[in-house]
Design a protein around this motif. Structure first.
Motif, PDB file in Angstrom:
ATOM      1  N   THR A  16       0.612  -1.400  -0.210  1.00 26.78           N
ATOM      2  CA  THR A  16       0.378  -0.029   0.450  1.00 26.78           C
ATOM      3  C   THR A  16       1.181   1.834  -0.465  1.00 26.78           C
ATOM      4  O   THR A  16       0.090   2.199  -0.452  1.00 26.78           O
ATOM      5  CB  THR A  16      -0.792   0.043   1.223  1.00 26.78           C
ATOM      6  OG1 THR A  16      -0.444  -0.013   2.350  1.00 26.78           O
ATOM      7  CG2 THR A  16      -1.860  -1.086   1.012  1.00 26.78           C
ATOM      8  N   SER A  19       0.424   3.430  -3.092  1.00 25.23           N
ATOM      9  CA  SER A  19      -0.715   3.091  -3.925  1.00 25.23           C
ATOM     10  C   SER A  19      -0.613   3.074  -5.564  1.00 25.23           C
ATOM     11  O   SER A  19      -1.373   3.695  -6.013  1.00 25.23           O
ATOM     12  CB  SER A  19      -1.073   4.907  -3.958  1.00 25.23           C
ATOM     13  OG  SER A  19      -1.718   5.673  -2.473  1.00 25.23           O
ATOM     14  N   GLU A 208       1.044  10.591  -7.997  1.00 26.79           N
ATOM     15  CA  GLU A 208       1.099   9.478  -7.635  1.00 26.79           C
ATOM     16  C   GLU A 208       2.476   8.995  -8.097  1.00 26.79           C
ATOM     17  O   GLU A 208       3.610   8.819  -7.289  1.00 26.79           O
ATOM     18  CB  GLU A 208       0.762   8.471  -7.160  1.00 26.79           C
ATOM     19  CG  GLU A 208      -1.408   9.013  -7.154  1.00 26.79           C
ATOM     20  CD  GLU A 208      -2.520   7.583  -6.443  1.00 26.79           C
ATOM     21  OE1 GLU A 208      -2.713   7.050  -6.030  1.00 26.79           O
ATOM     22  OE2 GLU A 208      -1.893   6.642  -7.993  1.00 26.79           O
TER      23      GLU A 208
END
Length: 316
Positions: A16, A19, A208
Protein backbone atom coordinates in the motif's frame (compact mmCIF):
# COMPACT_ATOMS: atom_id res chain seq x y z
CA UNK A 1 -6.73 3.74 5.86
CA UNK A 2 -3.84 5.28 7.81
CA UNK A 3 -5.15 3.66 11.02
CA UNK A 4 -4.97 0.13 9.64
CA UNK A 5 -2.10 -2.02 10.94
CA UNK A 6 1.07 -2.09 8.84
CA UNK A 7 1.87 -5.70 8.00
CA UNK A 8 5.31 -6.81 6.83
CA UNK A 9 6.23 -9.77 4.66
CA UNK A 10 9.60 -9.90 2.86
CA UNK A 11 7.93 -11.55 -0.13
CA UNK A 12 5.45 -8.68 -0.60
CA UNK A 13 7.04 -6.61 -3.37
CA UNK A 14 4.27 -4.03 -3.73
CA UNK A 15 1.77 -3.19 -0.98
CA UNK A 16 0.00 0.00 0.00
CA UNK A 17 3.01 2.29 0.33
CA UNK A 18 2.84 4.07 -3.04
CA UNK A 19 -0.87 3.60 -3.92
CA UNK A 20 0.13 1.35 -6.80
CA UNK A 21 -2.35 -0.36 -9.10
CA UNK A 22 -2.19 -3.82 -7.51
CA UNK A 23 -0.46 -5.87 -4.82
CA UNK A 24 2.47 -8.03 -5.90
CA UNK A 25 3.78 -11.06 -3.99
CA UNK A 26 6.96 -12.93 -4.89
CA UNK A 27 6.53 -16.72 -5.17
CA UNK A 28 9.88 -17.67 -6.68
CA UNK A 29 12.80 -15.77 -8.21
CA UNK A 30 10.98 -15.89 -11.55
CA UNK A 31 7.30 -15.69 -10.59
CA UNK A 32 5.32 -13.08 -8.68
CA UNK A 33 1.54 -12.94 -8.22
CA UNK A 34 -0.34 -9.73 -9.02
CA UNK A 35 -3.62 -9.34 -7.12
CA UNK A 36 -6.29 -6.70 -7.72
CA UNK A 37 -10.04 -6.12 -7.40
CA UNK A 38 -12.29 -3.43 -8.87
CA UNK A 39 -16.05 -2.99 -9.35
CA UNK A 40 -18.51 -0.14 -9.78
CA UNK A 41 -22.06 0.86 -10.72
CA UNK A 42 -23.23 1.00 -14.37
CA UNK A 43 -21.97 3.90 -16.49
CA UNK A 44 -23.83 2.79 -19.65
CA UNK A 45 -27.38 1.48 -20.13
CA UNK A 46 -26.52 -1.68 -22.06
CA UNK A 47 -25.74 -4.47 -19.54
CA UNK A 48 -23.40 -6.42 -21.83
CA UNK A 49 -21.35 -3.29 -22.58
CA UNK A 50 -21.25 -2.43 -18.87
CA UNK A 51 -19.82 -5.89 -18.18
CA UNK A 52 -17.14 -5.38 -20.83
CA UNK A 53 -16.12 -1.99 -19.47
CA UNK A 54 -16.00 -3.13 -15.84
CA UNK A 55 -13.92 -6.19 -16.72
CA UNK A 56 -11.50 -4.24 -18.91
CA UNK A 57 -11.08 -1.75 -16.07
CA UNK A 58 -10.23 -4.47 -13.53
CA UNK A 59 -7.88 -6.34 -15.87
CA UNK A 60 -6.04 -3.08 -16.55
CA UNK A 61 -4.39 -3.08 -13.11
CA UNK A 62 -2.49 -6.24 -14.03
CA UNK A 63 -1.33 -4.77 -17.34
CA UNK A 64 -0.21 -1.61 -15.53
CA UNK A 65 2.18 -3.80 -13.51
CA UNK A 66 3.56 -5.38 -16.70
CA UNK A 67 1.85 -8.70 -15.96
CA UNK A 68 -0.52 -11.21 -17.54
CA UNK A 69 -3.98 -11.89 -16.07
CA UNK A 70 -4.50 -15.59 -15.36
CA UNK A 71 -7.56 -16.07 -13.12
CA UNK A 72 -10.60 -13.85 -12.65
CA UNK A 73 -13.53 -14.05 -10.23
CA UNK A 74 -16.78 -12.16 -10.74
CA UNK A 75 -17.89 -9.77 -8.00
CA UNK A 76 -21.45 -8.52 -8.40
CA UNK A 77 -24.36 -6.93 -6.59
CA UNK A 78 -27.85 -7.08 -8.07
CA UNK A 79 -31.37 -6.03 -6.99
CA UNK A 80 -34.09 -8.67 -6.94
CA UNK A 81 -36.50 -6.27 -8.66
CA UNK A 82 -34.65 -6.57 -11.98
CA UNK A 83 -34.85 -9.45 -14.42
CA UNK A 84 -32.00 -11.94 -13.90
CA UNK A 85 -31.32 -11.89 -17.65
CA UNK A 86 -29.80 -8.42 -17.14
CA UNK A 87 -27.25 -9.91 -14.73
CA UNK A 88 -26.57 -12.68 -17.24
CA UNK A 89 -25.77 -10.08 -19.90
CA UNK A 90 -23.45 -8.19 -17.53
CA UNK A 91 -21.58 -11.40 -16.69
CA UNK A 92 -21.41 -12.36 -20.37
CA UNK A 93 -19.77 -9.04 -21.24
CA UNK A 94 -17.23 -9.52 -18.49
CA UNK A 95 -16.55 -13.11 -19.50
CA UNK A 96 -15.82 -12.12 -23.08
CA UNK A 97 -13.18 -9.62 -21.93
CA UNK A 98 -11.58 -12.20 -19.62
CA UNK A 99 -11.39 -14.61 -22.56
CA UNK A 100 -9.88 -11.89 -24.76
CA UNK A 101 -7.26 -11.31 -22.06
CA UNK A 102 -6.31 -15.00 -22.17
CA UNK A 103 -7.38 -15.56 -18.56
CA UNK A 104 -9.77 -18.05 -16.96
CA UNK A 105 -13.03 -17.04 -15.31
CA UNK A 106 -13.22 -19.39 -12.32
CA UNK A 107 -16.34 -18.32 -10.40
CA UNK A 108 -17.20 -15.39 -8.17
CA UNK A 109 -19.69 -14.04 -5.66
CA UNK A 110 -22.96 -12.13 -5.98
CA UNK A 111 -25.04 -10.39 -3.30
CA UNK A 112 -28.43 -8.69 -3.33
CA UNK A 113 -28.21 -4.90 -3.36
CA UNK A 114 -30.39 -1.95 -4.32
CA UNK A 115 -28.15 -0.92 -7.23
CA UNK A 116 -26.28 -3.15 -9.71
CA UNK A 117 -22.52 -3.32 -9.32
CA UNK A 118 -20.01 -5.46 -11.18
CA UNK A 119 -16.30 -6.05 -11.48
CA UNK A 120 -13.56 -8.62 -11.12
CA UNK A 121 -11.00 -9.89 -8.69
CA UNK A 122 -8.01 -10.70 -10.89
CA UNK A 123 -4.84 -12.68 -10.29
CA UNK A 124 -1.93 -12.28 -12.70
CA UNK A 125 1.68 -13.36 -13.04
CA UNK A 126 4.83 -11.39 -13.73
CA UNK A 127 8.57 -11.99 -13.57
CA UNK A 128 9.78 -9.80 -10.66
CA UNK A 129 12.63 -8.55 -12.86
CA UNK A 130 10.09 -7.25 -15.40
CA UNK A 131 7.66 -5.73 -12.89
CA UNK A 132 6.41 -2.19 -13.58
CA UNK A 133 5.65 0.02 -10.59
CA UNK A 134 4.38 3.56 -10.26
CA UNK A 135 7.47 4.74 -8.39
CA UNK A 136 10.41 4.19 -10.73
CA UNK A 137 10.30 7.17 -13.10
CA UNK A 138 13.72 8.65 -13.87
CA UNK A 139 14.72 12.18 -14.84
CA UNK A 140 14.82 12.44 -18.62
CA UNK A 141 12.05 9.89 -19.21
CA UNK A 142 9.30 10.81 -21.64
CA UNK A 143 5.67 10.32 -20.64
CA UNK A 144 3.43 8.44 -23.05
CA UNK A 145 -0.35 8.16 -22.62
CA UNK A 146 -1.96 5.29 -24.56
CA UNK A 147 -5.64 6.36 -24.57
CA UNK A 148 -7.43 9.70 -24.92
CA UNK A 149 -9.03 11.37 -21.89
CA UNK A 150 -12.64 12.37 -21.40
CA UNK A 151 -14.68 9.28 -20.46
CA UNK A 152 -16.06 10.89 -17.30
CA UNK A 153 -17.15 14.01 -19.18
CA UNK A 154 -18.69 12.05 -22.07
CA UNK A 155 -20.54 9.77 -19.62
CA UNK A 156 -21.96 12.87 -17.93
CA UNK A 157 -23.06 14.22 -21.32
CA UNK A 158 -24.70 10.88 -22.14
CA UNK A 159 -26.68 10.97 -18.87
CA UNK A 160 -27.76 14.51 -19.75
CA UNK A 161 -28.98 13.40 -23.16
CA UNK A 162 -26.50 15.65 -24.98
CA UNK A 163 -23.85 13.30 -26.34
CA UNK A 164 -24.27 12.06 -29.90
CA UNK A 165 -24.28 8.36 -30.77
CA UNK A 166 -20.89 8.79 -32.41
CA UNK A 167 -19.38 10.38 -29.30
CA UNK A 168 -20.85 7.73 -27.01
CA UNK A 169 -19.74 4.91 -29.32
CA UNK A 170 -16.16 6.20 -29.39
CA UNK A 171 -16.03 6.52 -25.59
CA UNK A 172 -17.27 2.93 -25.28
CA UNK A 173 -14.63 1.78 -27.75
CA UNK A 174 -11.93 3.42 -25.63
CA UNK A 175 -13.24 1.94 -22.38
CA UNK A 176 -13.69 -1.59 -23.74
CA UNK A 177 -10.23 -1.76 -25.32
CA UNK A 178 -7.87 -3.84 -23.19
CA UNK A 179 -4.56 -2.27 -22.20
CA UNK A 180 -3.09 -5.64 -23.11
CA UNK A 181 -2.22 -4.46 -26.59
CA UNK A 182 -0.29 -1.37 -25.49
CA UNK A 183 1.41 -3.43 -22.76
CA UNK A 184 2.48 -6.11 -25.26
CA UNK A 185 4.34 -3.48 -27.29
CA UNK A 186 5.69 -1.43 -24.38
CA UNK A 187 7.27 -4.40 -22.59
CA UNK A 188 9.90 -4.57 -25.35
CA UNK A 189 11.24 -1.17 -24.26
CA UNK A 190 12.78 0.38 -21.15
CA UNK A 191 9.74 1.25 -19.05
CA UNK A 192 10.84 2.78 -15.76
CA UNK A 193 7.36 3.37 -14.34
CA UNK A 194 3.74 2.77 -15.27
CA UNK A 195 0.23 3.34 -13.98
CA UNK A 196 -3.21 3.19 -15.56
CA UNK A 197 -5.41 6.26 -15.57
CA UNK A 198 -8.67 5.57 -13.75
CA UNK A 199 -10.69 7.22 -10.97
CA UNK A 200 -8.12 9.80 -9.82
CA UNK A 201 -7.76 11.13 -13.36
CA UNK A 202 -4.51 11.91 -15.11
CA UNK A 203 -3.66 14.56 -12.52
CA UNK A 204 -4.08 12.28 -9.52
CA UNK A 205 -2.29 9.26 -10.97
CA UNK A 206 0.55 11.39 -12.37
CA UNK A 207 1.00 12.94 -8.93
CA UNK A 208 1.24 9.48 -7.36
CA UNK A 209 3.92 8.52 -9.88
CA UNK A 210 5.84 11.74 -9.24
CA UNK A 211 5.72 11.42 -5.45
CA UNK A 212 6.56 7.72 -5.46
CA UNK A 213 9.52 8.33 -7.77
CA UNK A 214 10.70 11.46 -5.89
CA UNK A 215 10.67 13.31 -9.21
CA UNK A 216 8.57 15.97 -10.91
CA UNK A 217 6.30 15.15 -13.83
CA UNK A 218 5.85 17.96 -16.36
CA UNK A 219 2.71 17.55 -18.48
CA UNK A 220 2.22 19.56 -21.67
CA UNK A 221 -1.55 19.80 -21.58
CA UNK A 222 -2.03 20.80 -25.22
CA UNK A 223 -0.56 17.44 -26.28
CA UNK A 224 -3.07 15.35 -24.34
CA UNK A 225 -5.34 13.28 -26.63
CA UNK A 226 -9.00 14.10 -26.05
CA UNK A 227 -12.15 12.11 -26.83
CA UNK A 228 -14.48 13.56 -29.43
CA UNK A 229 -16.85 16.02 -27.79
CA UNK A 230 -15.09 16.14 -24.41
CA UNK A 231 -13.76 19.67 -24.91
CA UNK A 232 -17.17 21.09 -25.84
CA UNK A 233 -18.99 19.41 -22.95
CA UNK A 234 -16.32 20.45 -20.46
CA UNK A 235 -16.67 24.04 -21.64
CA UNK A 236 -20.43 23.68 -21.03
CA UNK A 237 -19.74 22.66 -17.44
CA UNK A 238 -20.69 18.98 -17.79
CA UNK A 239 -18.11 17.89 -15.24
CA UNK A 240 -18.52 14.80 -13.01
CA UNK A 241 -18.32 15.41 -9.25
CA UNK A 242 -15.18 13.28 -9.03
CA UNK A 243 -13.27 15.93 -10.98
CA UNK A 244 -13.51 18.36 -8.06
CA UNK A 245 -12.45 15.71 -5.53
CA UNK A 246 -9.45 14.85 -7.69
CA UNK A 247 -8.44 18.50 -7.87
CA UNK A 248 -8.69 18.79 -4.07
CA UNK A 249 -6.53 15.67 -3.70
CA UNK A 250 -3.64 17.37 -5.53
CA UNK A 251 -4.08 20.78 -3.92
CA UNK A 252 -0.80 22.44 -2.92
CA UNK A 253 1.30 19.97 -4.91
CA UNK A 254 0.66 21.20 -8.45
CA UNK A 255 2.04 24.15 -10.40
CA UNK A 256 -0.44 24.97 -13.15
CA UNK A 257 0.12 27.32 -16.09
CA UNK A 258 -2.98 26.15 -17.96
CA UNK A 259 -5.13 28.79 -19.61
CA UNK A 260 -8.75 27.70 -19.68
CA UNK A 261 -10.66 25.77 -17.04
CA UNK A 262 -11.88 23.07 -19.44
CA UNK A 263 -8.39 21.66 -20.01
CA UNK A 264 -7.61 21.50 -16.31
CA UNK A 265 -10.99 19.84 -15.74
CA UNK A 266 -10.04 17.26 -18.36
CA UNK A 267 -6.79 16.47 -16.52
CA UNK A 268 -8.74 15.76 -13.33
CA UNK A 269 -11.65 14.00 -15.09
CA UNK A 270 -12.11 10.55 -13.47
CA UNK A 271 -11.53 7.90 -16.12
CA UNK A 272 -12.98 4.42 -16.43
CA UNK A 273 -10.69 1.85 -18.07
CA UNK A 274 -8.31 4.61 -19.14
CA UNK A 275 -4.95 4.19 -20.82
CA UNK A 276 -1.48 3.48 -19.49
CA UNK A 277 0.80 6.33 -18.45
CA UNK A 278 4.32 5.13 -19.26
CA UNK A 279 7.60 6.71 -18.12
CA UNK A 280 9.92 5.56 -20.89
CA UNK A 281 13.67 5.93 -21.35
CA UNK A 282 14.13 9.01 -23.51
CA UNK A 283 16.01 7.04 -26.20
CA UNK A 284 13.10 4.59 -26.58
CA UNK A 285 10.21 7.06 -26.68
CA UNK A 286 10.12 7.77 -30.40
CA UNK A 287 10.32 4.13 -31.48
CA UNK A 288 7.76 3.01 -28.89
CA UNK A 289 5.37 5.72 -30.03
CA UNK A 290 5.80 4.61 -33.65
CA UNK A 291 4.91 1.04 -32.66
CA UNK A 292 1.92 2.13 -30.59
CA UNK A 293 0.60 4.08 -33.58
CA UNK A 294 -0.38 0.75 -35.13
CA UNK A 295 -3.11 0.41 -32.49
CA UNK A 296 -6.53 1.94 -33.17
CA UNK A 297 -6.39 4.40 -30.24
CA UNK A 298 -4.02 7.39 -30.25
CA UNK A 299 -0.90 7.23 -28.06
CA UNK A 300 0.92 10.50 -27.45
CA UNK A 301 3.97 11.90 -25.68
CA UNK A 302 2.39 14.26 -23.15
CA UNK A 303 5.41 15.37 -21.13
CA UNK A 304 8.59 14.41 -19.36
CA UNK A 305 10.13 13.54 -16.01
CA UNK A 306 12.59 15.94 -14.36
CA UNK A 307 14.56 16.05 -11.15
CA UNK A 308 12.34 17.06 -8.26
CA UNK A 309 11.25 20.68 -8.40
CA UNK A 310 9.35 22.76 -5.86
CA UNK A 311 6.10 21.12 -7.03
CA UNK A 312 5.87 17.43 -7.90
CA UNK A 313 3.45 17.98 -10.80
CA UNK A 314 3.72 20.81 -13.33
CA UNK A 315 0.91 21.47 -15.82
CA UNK A 316 1.87 23.61 -18.81
Amino acid sequence: MSKLPKLFDPMLIVGTETSDDAAVYRVTDEIAIIQTVDFFTPIVDDPYTFGQIAAANALSDVYAMGGDPKIALNIAAFPNCLDSCILEEILAGGADKVIEAGAVLAGGHTIQDEEPKYGLCVTGFVNPDNLWKNNGAEAGDVLILTKPLGSGIISTAVKGGLASETEAFYAIKVMTTLNKYARDIAKEYRIHSCTDITGFGLGGHALEMAEGSDRTLVIESEKIPVMTGAREYAQMGLIPAGTYRNREYTEGKVESHIQGDWLEDLIYDPQTSGGLLLAVHQDDGKELLRRLAALELPSTVIGKVTEKQQKTLVLK
